[in-house]
Design an enzyme around this catalytic site. Sequence first.
Site, PDB file in Angstrom:
ATOM      1  N   GLY A   1       6.993   7.123   6.672  1.00 44.82           N
ATOM      2  CA  GLY A   1       5.962   7.893   5.487  1.00 44.82           C
ATOM      3  C   GLY A   1       6.860   8.915   4.764  1.00 44.82           C
ATOM      4  O   GLY A   1       6.059   9.749   4.429  1.00 44.82           O
TER       5      GLY A   1
ATOM      6  N   GLY B   1       0.714  -1.349   0.056  1.00 45.41           N
ATOM      7  CA  GLY B   1       0.045  -0.290   0.008  1.00 45.41           C
ATOM      8  C   GLY B   1       1.050   1.219   0.156  1.00 45.41           C
ATOM      9  O   GLY B   1       1.961   1.229   0.097  1.00 45.41           O
TER      10      GLY B   1
ATOM     11  N   ARG C   1       3.774  14.357  -7.506  1.00 43.07           N
ATOM     12  CA  ARG C   1       4.067  13.355  -8.941  1.00 43.07           C
ATOM     13  C   ARG C   1       2.412  13.347  -9.354  1.00 43.07           C
ATOM     14  O   ARG C   1       1.491  13.478  -8.812  1.00 43.07           O
ATOM     15  CB  ARG C   1       4.790  12.270  -8.457  1.00 43.07           C
ATOM     16  CG  ARG C   1       4.146  11.161  -7.602  1.00 43.07           C
ATOM     17  CD  ARG C   1       4.959   9.801  -7.489  1.00 43.07           C
ATOM     18  NE  ARG C   1       4.563   9.001  -6.576  1.00 43.07           N
ATOM     19  CZ  ARG C   1       4.877   7.710  -6.346  1.00 43.07           C
ATOM     20  NH1 ARG C   1       6.436   7.448  -6.984  1.00 43.07           N
ATOM     21  NH2 ARG C   1       4.653   6.862  -5.566  1.00 43.07           N
TER      22      ARG C   1
ATOM     23  N   ARG D   1      -1.679  -0.199  -9.727  1.00 49.88           N
ATOM     24  CA  ARG D   1      -0.504  -0.918  -9.873  1.00 49.88           C
ATOM     25  C   ARG D   1      -0.928  -2.555 -10.222  1.00 49.88           C
ATOM     26  O   ARG D   1      -2.069  -2.714  -9.958  1.00 49.88           O
ATOM     27  CB  ARG D   1       0.619  -0.940  -8.911  1.00 49.88           C
ATOM     28  CG  ARG D   1       0.865   0.424  -8.626  1.00 49.88           C
ATOM     29  CD  ARG D   1       0.875   0.649  -7.062  1.00 49.88           C
ATOM     30  NE  ARG D   1       1.006   2.062  -6.853  1.00 49.88           N
ATOM     31  CZ  ARG D   1       2.226   2.617  -6.712  1.00 49.88           C
ATOM     32  NH1 ARG D   1       3.451   1.913  -6.877  1.00 49.88           N
ATOM     33  NH2 ARG D   1       2.354   3.888  -6.646  1.00 49.88           N
TER      34      ARG D   1
ATOM     35  N   ASP E   1       4.304  -4.444  -7.336  1.00 48.62           N
ATOM     36  CA  ASP E   1       3.585  -3.250  -6.853  1.00 48.62           C
ATOM     37  C   ASP E   1       4.253  -1.647  -7.545  1.00 48.62           C
ATOM     38  O   ASP E   1       3.576  -0.861  -7.191  1.00 48.62           O
ATOM     39  CB  ASP E   1       3.681  -3.285  -5.242  1.00 48.62           C
ATOM     40  CG  ASP E   1       5.121  -3.239  -4.857  1.00 48.62           C
ATOM     41  OD1 ASP E   1       5.848  -4.310  -5.103  1.00 48.62           O
ATOM     42  OD2 ASP E   1       5.703  -2.222  -4.247  1.00 48.62           O
TER      43      ASP E   1
ATOM     44  N   LYS F   1       4.491  12.376  -2.530  1.00 41.41           N
ATOM     45  CA  LYS F   1       5.200  11.287  -1.883  1.00 41.41           C
ATOM     46  C   LYS F   1       6.290  11.618  -0.958  1.00 41.41           C
ATOM     47  O   LYS F   1       6.894  12.884  -1.123  1.00 41.41           O
ATOM     48  CB  LYS F   1       5.952  10.896  -3.221  1.00 41.41           C
ATOM     49  CG  LYS F   1       6.974   9.750  -2.798  1.00 41.41           C
ATOM     50  CD  LYS F   1       7.664   9.038  -3.880  1.00 41.41           C
ATOM     51  CE  LYS F   1       8.506   7.896  -3.538  1.00 41.41           C
ATOM     52  NZ  LYS F   1       9.396   7.332  -4.720  1.00 41.41           N
TER      53      LYS F   1
ATOM     54  N   ASP G   1       7.582   4.883  -9.961  1.00 43.94           N
ATOM     55  CA  ASP G   1       8.314   4.832  -8.853  1.00 43.94           C
ATOM     56  C   ASP G   1       9.766   4.887  -8.747  1.00 43.94           C
ATOM     57  O   ASP G   1      10.277   3.479  -8.864  1.00 43.94           O
ATOM     58  CB  ASP G   1       7.700   3.605  -7.911  1.00 43.94           C
ATOM     59  CG  ASP G   1       6.443   3.596  -7.369  1.00 43.94           C
ATOM     60  OD1 ASP G   1       5.883   4.683  -7.273  1.00 43.94           O
ATOM     61  OD2 ASP G   1       5.735   2.580  -7.223  1.00 43.94           O
TER      62      ASP G   1
END
Length: 489
Positions: free
Chosen positions: A123, A88, A173, A180, A249, A110, A259
């Site tokens: 995080g 997640g 972003r 995904r 993912d 992000k 990513d």
Amino acid sequence: MPLPLDHTLDNSYAALPPAFYTRLMPTPLPAPYLVAVSDQAAELIGLNAAQAAEGLEVWIGNAVPQGATPLAAVYSGHQFGVWAGQLGDGRAILLGDVTTAAGPMELQWKGAGQTPYSRMGDGRAVLRSSIREFLCSEAMAALGIPTSRALALTGSDHGVMRETVETAAVVVRMAPSFVRFGSFEHWYYRKQPEQLKILADYVLARFFPALLEQEQPYAALLQEVTERTARLMAQWQSVGFMHGVMNTDNMSILGLTLDYGPFGFMESFDPGHICNHTDQHGRYSYANQPEIGHWNCYALGQALMPLIDDVALAQAALDRYQPVFGAEMERLLHAKLGLSQLPEQAEADRSLFDAMFGVMEANAVDFTLFFRHLSQLKRGDASGDSAVRDLFIDREAFDRWAAQYRARLQHEAADDGQRAAAMNRVNPKYVLRNYLAQVAIEKAQNKDFSEIHRLLSVLRHPYDEQPEHAAYAALPPDWASHLEVSCSS
């Protein structure tokens, strides 16, 4: 004072059942500062450069536009080929999406703080890795390779512990969707076919509505994603790009580069090169990327089986990978060498390509400079060979291959000038080499962001000569060989 994107954000993902996400707000960061904004990315969502530059509090997550419904999505995935279970958005939070002339565009923070999916993480993102993601997202877009985009990069002196204490940063972003392969795997492995169908129907209706008209829309979805992934892998290979963490993912259902962590662009050509220091077994080496892309499509196919319910149909969709990848790779290699795809030369061309990669590997030739300088080679004589020939330790080996290449050029109608111009439109002079990013990072850590802005400007025109910036196309310095990037990057 109104905030950028006030009352313009929707969130289609928030209309899915609550099990798909957790709604939450970003965690504020103290004393934020603006590092950089991509005006080109801003234009995609209707913001001009001035509006984007005024959005600091929003871009770092200290303020939320009116109408936004922030959330973190749940998904699962295979990491380094091993089922990892629930993952997640551990450090990403979706603001929502903006309707544009080209379709929806989602915005995501992000590094905006912990979510229920952070597991043992904090995080946060750090300035070092955020600079790399910001620059490479925009560089890949300029190369014409499907990718998420980077709207803004912000920072704070708030400490974040990685191998050492670093400072926090947030990248905003953008992508039409951040769904995904692992988003589908999540519901398959939890044995919840109803949720799986909801997600598949959402993706089909929003991004592939034409597929809903087909007799087997879920098999058609698998085929579409398989073909997009195959083309993306060929495009990565053609510019020497290595993703570094091709976990399921991290694979986009839309065939986007997603990513940016421990990525790299090939320098001294080595098919076995591993850009991710964490990848000790080389699963995601340059040479393995196409095969891993196919493996990931099989993982997606397995997840969609409760909907497709026909092994032969799923296999037929997955069988499209190799021919699509092969055809795209052939097209790109011919373009990179300035050659037409002539049926009568097909076998000879494959021999030419194989010999080229063999001599490049044997001499550890710089990938980007080889293809860029090759355009200077003349069909009739060696007067233009020096720039590319000097990249080789064994110059006689190059001469033997160059003779094979010249013989092939005799079958081309284009003259040297036309061929050179065509080659330079597909072979970049400028890519985001690790050492260039490192120089920008070190300056930024001292609050000098000028190199980020300069690099962004240069990388926006990777195919142009830009003689005033020729130093950015030079071979890497000796100290660059010691640079390493890992999953913490």
